[in-house]
Design an enzyme around this catalytic site. Structure first.
Site, PDB file in Angstrom:
ATOM      1  N   LYS A 125      43.008 -26.879 -11.143  1.00  0.00           N
ATOM      2  CA  LYS A 125      41.587 -26.781 -10.838  1.00  0.00           C
ATOM      3  C   LYS A 125      41.307 -27.560  -9.554  1.00  0.00           C
ATOM      4  O   LYS A 125      41.875 -28.641  -9.334  1.00  0.00           O
ATOM      5  CB  LYS A 125      40.780 -27.357 -12.012  1.00  0.00           C
ATOM      6  CG  LYS A 125      39.273 -27.220 -11.919  1.00  0.00           C
ATOM      7  CD  LYS A 125      38.636 -27.744 -13.202  1.00  0.00           C
ATOM      8  CE  LYS A 125      37.122 -27.694 -13.183  1.00  0.00           C
ATOM      9  NZ  LYS A 125      36.534 -28.218 -14.442  1.00  0.00           N
ATOM     10  N   SER A 205      33.392 -25.401 -16.643  1.00  0.00           N
ATOM     11  CA  SER A 205      33.576 -25.260 -15.209  1.00  0.00           C
ATOM     12  C   SER A 205      35.014 -24.944 -14.814  1.00  0.00           C
ATOM     13  O   SER A 205      35.291 -24.698 -13.638  1.00  0.00           O
ATOM     14  CB  SER A 205      33.130 -26.548 -14.501  1.00  0.00           C
ATOM     15  OG  SER A 205      33.971 -27.644 -14.876  1.00  0.00           O
ATOM     16  N   SER A 229      34.004 -27.862 -20.727  1.00  0.00           N
ATOM     17  CA  SER A 229      34.488 -27.156 -19.538  1.00  0.00           C
ATOM     18  C   SER A 229      35.960 -26.774 -19.572  1.00  0.00           C
ATOM     19  O   SER A 229      36.441 -26.115 -18.663  1.00  0.00           O
ATOM     20  CB  SER A 229      34.199 -27.970 -18.277  1.00  0.00           C
ATOM     21  OG  SER A 229      32.824 -27.876 -17.965  1.00  0.00           O
TER      22      SER A 229
END
Length: 526
Positions: A125, A205, A229
């Site tokens: 990420k 996210s 997330s």
């Protein structure tokens, strides 16, 4: 002389698989019935299916010499090029990925592998620091020079021989900028789409990490979570995601929201790969005999699981939970209906506490990077750059955090203390009262349509108790509502990560709740 020989061997290992896996057009056309070239979108590589293969299976093939890390890495790079334009999950690939893979192949040939992830392609990420690639948190404010050093978790992945394949898109600033954000959107990367139905949202996210895994663009990925997330994107994209117990994985070098709740965690298409990745991230053995134990008859017999239904997620999700409970009971598990206390108070306190913590922690992080030096400068950057407002304009959370009480304020300290107490009691008391091994709940509703004007349409309370308590939670695919995946969220007590993964592997084996995406443009109306 030794260095020259090693460089020559690395070059041979990089180049030879390219010629072996990339025949000329005529040879490719002759390799399948009908004479058409093999699609670059295929998940089949050298007799294995990337969509279903596990890390132990890959390592066995690499040990035998029937698969190389270079070939595996090249296959994922080709899939990213062919498939990712539809889902927009990968921000960038590493220019050194094939070199990393070649070095792993040398270790495999010499019998000097470094562990279960040696030669395995991993996506990060893009809020996890990498010294050789930009780390942006999705924001143009950080889109310049890369950080000076890797995050500690990246250093552990490299030390374990993992191939850092590239960076995944995310919800900008991990969805902590606007009051009505659109998950999966960032100014740097644009909008990530759900591979199952492309006009649906991937949840945030860690949206790019989950969508990339669903589309088989990497073997494993790293996500981060403050509250939901990792586990929501995992559920909404039919993959596995573990939010570890707080402190199991280092947060050093990860763009923060709150040190009191933030954690990075592993994501994969199956529990065994998730567990093996955690073992590298944490430096512990979290996957001893996991695959064999999960497949054993009776692996769920006598396990007591509390089902927290959450009917607010809709009748179709509730019906899926009923079917899930029936399947687990049929496998010998005891399912007890439960309700977790204190949830209203947790919802009331969590957000104000996060505002204070974000101001403290983002200021500390920005001081280590080129660009805005603190939250006030970051707010001004967003006002001055229209590209930051192409999907949604708001930065209400930034502005509220700027004026929030400091983390030395007695009122804040009382809030965080009450949050810690009530969140832990909400899990501990229920597990003790019913003698449970874990609590299960739906991880997500069916994916909503992505709409910049409206923002997210999410009501997902299941992640909050474990997120606030710092306890582990694990999302495994439960099944589908029509074409849209829903995950089963399992949570347990503090530092019961290994036990939770073991239970999750058995649940995964019983439910078999995942199937590959079909990249549908939309769903029929009605």
């Amino acid at each position: 002389m030794k260095m020259r020989s090693m460089a020559a061997l690395t070059a041979i290992l990089v180049v030879a698989p390219l010629t072996a896996v990339a025949p000329g057009p005529r040879a490719a056309a002759q390799s399948r019935p009908g004479g058409s070239a093999r699609s670059a979108e295929s998940t089949l590589v050298g007799g294995i299916d990337l969509d279903t293969v596990t890390i132990p299976e890959l390592q066995a093939r690499m040990a035998r010499g029937s698969l190389s890390s270079v070939r595996l890495t090249l296959a994922y790079l080709r899939r990213i090029k062919a498939v990712d334009p539809r889902i927009n999950a990968v921000l960038r690939t590493s220019p050194t990925a094939l070199g990393q893979a070649a070095a792993s192949d040398i270790r495999h040939r010499l019998g000097r592998t470094r562990g279960p992830l040696d030669g395995i392609p991993v996506l990060l990420k893009d809020n996890v620091n990498t010294r050789d690639m930009p780390t942006t948190a999705g924001s143009l404010a950080l889109a310049g020079k890369p950080p000076a050093a890797d995050a500690e978790l990246v250093a552990k992945l490299r030390a374990g021989g993992a191939v850092i394949l590239g960076k995944a898109n995310l919800s900008e600033w991990a969805n902590f900028r606007a009051a009505r954000p659109t998950s999966g959107w960032s100014a740097v990367g644009g909008q990530t789409h759900n591979p199952y139905v492309l006009d649906r949202n991937p949840c945030g996210s860690s949206a790019g990490s989950a969508a990339a895994l669903a589309a088989s663009l990497a073997q494993v990925a790293i996500g981060t979570e403050t509250d939901g997330s990792i586990v929501c994107p995992a559920g909404m994209n039919a993959v596995v995601g573990l939010k570890p117990s707080l402190g199991v994985v280092s947060q050093s070098g990860v763009v923060p929201i709150s040190a009191e709740q933030d954690t990075a965690g592993p994501m994969a298409r199956n529990v065994i790969d998730t567990a093996l990745t955690l073992s590298v991230l944490s430096g512990g053995d979290t996957a001893p005999g996991l695959a064999e134990a999960a497949a054993r008859p009776g692996a769920l017999r006598g396990k007591r699981i509390g089902l927290w239904r959450l009917p607010v997620l809709g009748t179709e999700v509730d019906a899926l939970m009923t079917r899930t409970a029936e399947r687990l009971r049929a496998a010998g598990a005891e399912i007890v209906e439960v309700d977790l206390p204190y949830q209203g108070r947790l919802a009331e306190l969590e957000f104000p506490a996060l505002l204070s913590e974000f101001h403290r922690d983002i200021d500390a992080y920005l001081a280590t990077r080129k660009g805005p030096r603190d939250l006030a400068e970051l707010i001004e950057f967003n006002r001055a750059h229209p590209q930051e407002r192409t999907c949604f304009a708001g930065q209400e959370l930034f502005e509220q955090a700027l004026t929030a009480p400091p983390t030395t304020d007695p009122e804040y300290l009382a809030m965080r203390a009450e949050l810690a107490d009530l969140s832990r009691r909400s899990i501990d008391e229920v597990m003790t009262e019913h003698g449970l091994d874990a609590i299960a709940s739906p991880a997500n509703p069916p994916a909503w349509t992505t709409d910049c004007g409206r923002g997210d349409n999410d009501v997902i309370p299941s992640s909050t108790p474990a997120a606030v308590a710092g306890y582990p939670s694990l999302s495994v695919p439960a099944g589908f509502v029509g074409e849209l995946p829903v995950g089963l969220l399992l949570m347990a007590g503090n530092h019961q990560d290994t036990d939770l993964l073991s239970l999750g592997a058995a649940v995964e084996h019983r439910l078999d709740g995942r199937r590959a995406p079909r990249y549908l443009p939309t769903l029929p109306t009605g």
